[in-house]
Structures are given as C-alpha cells and as structure tokens.
Design a protein around this motif. Structure first.
Motif, PDB file in Angstrom:
ATOM      1  N   UNK A 208       0.808  -1.220  -0.113  1.00 16.55           N
ATOM      2  CA  UNK A 208      -0.066  -0.067   0.046  1.00 16.55           C
ATOM      3  C   UNK A 208       0.948   1.390   0.071  1.00 16.55           C
ATOM      4  N   UNK A 209       0.618   2.162  -1.123  1.00 17.95           N
ATOM      5  CA  UNK A 209       1.275   3.357  -1.229  1.00 17.95           C
ATOM      6  C   UNK A 209       0.342   4.330  -0.516  1.00 17.95           C
ATOM      7  N   UNK A 210       0.519   5.238   0.435  1.00 14.36           N
ATOM      8  CA  UNK A 210      -0.349   6.256   0.716  1.00 14.36           C
ATOM      9  C   UNK A 210      -0.556   7.339  -0.152  1.00 14.36           C
ATOM     10  N   UNK A 211      -1.508   7.959  -0.019  1.00 17.50           N
ATOM     11  CA  UNK A 211      -1.669   9.295  -0.764  1.00 17.50           C
ATOM     12  C   UNK A 211      -0.490  10.367  -0.701  1.00 17.50           C
ATOM     13  N   UNK A 212      -0.285  10.929  -1.764  1.00 16.27           N
ATOM     14  CA  UNK A 212       0.650  12.170  -1.783  1.00 16.27           C
ATOM     15  C   UNK A 212       2.019  11.516  -1.519  1.00 16.27           C
ATOM     16  N   UNK A 213       2.352  10.330  -1.787  1.00 11.55           N
ATOM     17  CA  UNK A 213       3.544   9.829  -1.594  1.00 11.55           C
ATOM     18  C   UNK A 213       4.562   9.951  -3.035  1.00 11.55           C
ATOM     19  N   UNK A 214       5.640  10.020  -2.684  1.00  5.66           N
ATOM     20  CA  UNK A 214       6.764  10.146  -3.752  1.00  5.66           C
ATOM     21  C   UNK A 214       7.815   9.141  -3.727  1.00  5.66           C
ATOM     22  N   UNK A 215       7.738   8.329  -4.618  1.00  7.84           N
ATOM     23  CA  UNK A 215       8.912   7.430  -4.785  1.00  7.84           C
ATOM     24  C   UNK A 215       9.911   7.678  -6.039  1.00  7.84           C
ATOM     25  N   UNK A 216      11.453   7.802  -5.477  1.00  8.32           N
ATOM     26  CA  UNK A 216      12.202   8.359  -6.454  1.00  8.32           C
ATOM     27  C   UNK A 216      12.916   7.037  -7.231  1.00  8.32           C
ATOM     28  N   UNK A 217      13.824   7.539  -7.977  1.00  8.12           N
ATOM     29  CA  UNK A 217      14.392   6.549  -8.941  1.00  8.12           C
ATOM     30  C   UNK A 217      15.089   5.601  -8.216  1.00  8.12           C
ATOM     31  N   UNK A 218      15.038   4.323  -8.319  1.00 10.75           N
ATOM     32  CA  UNK A 218      15.984   2.991  -7.963  1.00 10.75           C
ATOM     33  C   UNK A 218      15.123   2.609  -6.686  1.00 10.75           C
ATOM     34  N   UNK A 219      14.150   3.215  -6.272  1.00  7.04           N
ATOM     35  CA  UNK A 219      13.585   2.852  -5.020  1.00  7.04           C
ATOM     36  C   UNK A 219      12.911   1.611  -4.897  1.00  7.04           C
ATOM     37  N   UNK A 220      12.871   0.926  -3.958  1.00  6.92           N
ATOM     38  CA  UNK A 220      12.139  -0.470  -4.031  1.00  6.92           C
ATOM     39  C   UNK A 220      11.368  -0.974  -2.791  1.00  6.92           C
ATOM     40  N   UNK A 221      10.067  -1.022  -3.006  1.00  7.30           N
ATOM     41  CA  UNK A 221       9.115  -1.474  -1.957  1.00  7.30           C
ATOM     42  C   UNK A 221       9.056  -2.791  -1.909  1.00  7.30           C
ATOM     43  N   UNK A 222       9.524  -3.639  -0.894  1.00  8.40           N
ATOM     44  CA  UNK A 222       9.189  -5.112  -1.147  1.00  8.40           C
ATOM     45  C   UNK A 222       7.802  -5.572  -0.560  1.00  8.40           C
ATOM     46  N   UNK A 223       7.281  -6.662  -0.703  1.00 14.81           N
ATOM     47  CA  UNK A 223       6.153  -7.202  -0.493  1.00 14.81           C
ATOM     48  C   UNK A 223       5.628  -7.015   1.061  1.00 14.81           C
ATOM     49  N   UNK A 224       4.477  -6.881   1.102  1.00 11.56           N
ATOM     50  CA  UNK A 224       3.520  -6.855   2.447  1.00 11.56           C
ATOM     51  C   UNK A 224       4.339  -5.489   3.150  1.00 11.56           C
ATOM     52  N   UNK A 225       4.408  -4.406   2.496  1.00 12.35           N
ATOM     53  CA  UNK A 225       5.121  -3.214   3.246  1.00 12.35           C
ATOM     54  C   UNK A 225       4.003  -2.351   2.963  1.00 12.35           C
ATOM     55  N   UNK A 226       3.545  -1.068   3.839  1.00 15.44           N
ATOM     56  CA  UNK A 226       3.008  -0.005   3.926  1.00 15.44           C
ATOM     57  C   UNK A 226       3.567   1.219   3.937  1.00 15.44           C
ATOM     58  N   UNK A 227       3.569   2.228   2.955  1.00 12.05           N
ATOM     59  CA  UNK A 227       4.167   3.493   3.018  1.00 12.05           C
ATOM     60  C   UNK A 227       2.700   4.399   3.569  1.00 12.05           C
ATOM     61  N   UNK A 228       2.951   5.084   4.671  1.00 11.60           N
ATOM     62  CA  UNK A 228       1.987   6.281   5.088  1.00 11.60           C
ATOM     63  C   UNK A 228       1.894   7.485   4.166  1.00 11.60           C
ATOM     64  N   UNK A 229       0.724   8.071   4.145  1.00 14.53           N
ATOM     65  CA  UNK A 229       0.533   9.190   3.194  1.00 14.53           C
ATOM     66  C   UNK A 229       1.462  10.275   3.476  1.00 14.53           C
ATOM     67  N   UNK A 230       1.911  10.764   2.286  1.00 16.92           N
ATOM     68  CA  UNK A 230       2.922  11.866   2.208  1.00 16.92           C
ATOM     69  C   UNK A 230       4.427  11.399   2.488  1.00 16.92           C
TER      70      UNK A 230
END
Length: 271
Positions: free
Chosen positions: A176-198
C-alpha cells in the motif's frame, strides 16, 4: 411654472423610453437575422472530439490495456504502458512511458491524479565492480552486476493512493502506497509493506518486507502484524470490485465505432 416644468420632464421621460424601446427592437431583429444567416452545414459530421486522448502511441510503442482493466476516460497512457488484467487506473492519472516501461500488475489500482514516469536509467540499474583476481598470473577483470531496472513496475495487489508520484521504482506484490507519496528513482518497496501518506522515498532506498514506513525522507516506524498484511490484498480486491461498477458505464473500446457505423450506412458501404 410648476406645471410647465413637470410637462418638460414628462416629455423627456417619454422620449427616452421610446428610444430605449427602439434600441431593444433593433437589437432583437439584428440577432434574429444573425441566427438565420448562421446555420450549421447539413453535411457536417456531428462527432464529439472534446475529450482528452486516452491512448497515445509513441513511435513503435502503443499502450496495452487488458480487456477487463478499468481505465477512466480522462486518463493519459503514453508509450510503453501496460495495464494488466483486473487493474484500474482512476480519473486524472498520467502514465508516461516515453523513456522506459510502466507496468500496472494484476488487480492493482492507481488512484486519482497519480503521475507515473520512468527514466532512461536508474542509479541501481547496472554498475561495474572491478575485482582483482590473484592466481599464478595477476590480472584484472570486471564483473557486470545488474540491479533494479529503470522501468516502473507495480506488481499484483498493489494500492497506490491518490496524488502520488512514482518514477523508475519497483513495488512488489501486496503493498500500500499512501496518498501524496513520492517514490524516486531506483527505490524498492518489498512485499507486504505499507507507506504512510505523504512519504518520500529517496533514490535507491529499499523498504524491507513486512514494515511500515513514513515521513520525509521515509523512516522505519514499526513491523506490520500478520493481520495487517492479510488486509493489504483485501483492499486491492475491494477497489477492483468498485471499478467494475464504473467499468459497466463505459464500453471497453469507446463509442467511436458507432459513428463509423453511421458514416458507413450513410455512404452505403457494406464492408
């Protein structure tokens, strides 16, 4: 004296009223004549091209959308974009694959006003490691090590919140990628992870599996419980079910073919 002054005022008022009526009558007659003279041509094809183009081919690259994927009418897909089965891309999103590939996986959703792009190359795409091998004869060789690709990959059962910005990143299944999030070049979000909003994930940053991260830059908050990880794909499935209601309001390949059928019938074309 008073009667004469009153008579003058009454004459002036009457004159102004008559001139005003003449102006109104003249203006009405002018617009009526203009309406008569300006008439649409009878042979004009009444097609409506006011909408934004959804599919934009770039050279040899044409966006690919699965038959059961929902893509909102005002979404822009350009270049090397693939929207897989059961995925949904919601209103106002822009997926620009002019430099590299963009993939939206099975049953994933990209919510309103998201911007997804891909760079030519990523900081973790490839690099050379020089290793000095010492044997009977000393020599130097180079090992080519491959890291994450520069394309933007959203795998299955991923929810990307509204107003997020993704660029040359990889999101593994069930995140889950929260709203207003920013993921830059080369970033990796592995399975079963959550990013909070912003949250802002810097270039080359890795979000380990089963963790909750938040902040700018994103930092570790806590580990997710087993129950929380089970809820991640359920959210993606719920949004997929909601997209089916929107999908039922639109034909899969627009309504342009209806206008083509009208034109063929009017011209007597049987092919």
């Amino acid at each position: 004296m008073a009667t004469s002054i009153a008579a003058r005022f009454s004459r002036k008022a009457a004159a102004s009223a008559i001139s005003g009526c003449r102006y109104v009558i003249a203006s009405r007659s002018f617009f009526a004549e203009a309406a008569k003279t300006i008439s649409p041509s009878s042979d004009r094809v009444k097609w409506d091209y006011r909408g934004q183009r959804k599919i934009i081919p770039l050279g040899q690259w044409v966006p690919k959308v699965a038959v059961d994927a929902y893509v909102a009418p005002n979404v822009v897909l350009a270049g090397q974009v693939t929207v897989n089965d059961g995925a949904s891309v919601w209103n106002g999103c822009v997926l620009r694959g002019d430099l590299n590939k963009i993939t939206v996986g099975f049953c994933s959703n990209v919510q309103e006003r998201c911007v997804i792009h891909a760079a030519w190359s990523s900081p973790t795409e490839s690099y050379f490691v020089h290793v000095l091998l010492r044997a009977q004869v000393n020599f130097c060789s180079s090992l080519y090590v491959t890291g994450l690709p520069a394309e933007t990959s959203i795998e299955r059962f991923v929810t990307v919140g509204a107003y997020s910005l993704l660029r040359s990143c990889t999101i593994e299944p069930e995140c889950i990628i929260g709203q207003h999030s920013i993921l830059m070049e080369g970033s990796l979000v592995e399975t079963h992870s959550i990013l909070e909003a912003g949250s802002v994930v810097p270039p080359g940053r890795r979000i380990p599996t089963g963790e909750l991260w938040a902040g700018n830059p994103a930092r570790f908050v806590r580990a997710l419980t087993h129950e929380e990880t089970l809820e991640i794909p359920k959210l993606a499935v719920a949004i997929n079910d909601l997209s089916k209601e929107h999908f039922s309001e639109f034909l899969p390949y627009s309504t342009v073919y209806l206008e083509v059928e009208k034109l063929k019938k009017s011209l007597g074309i049987t092919i």
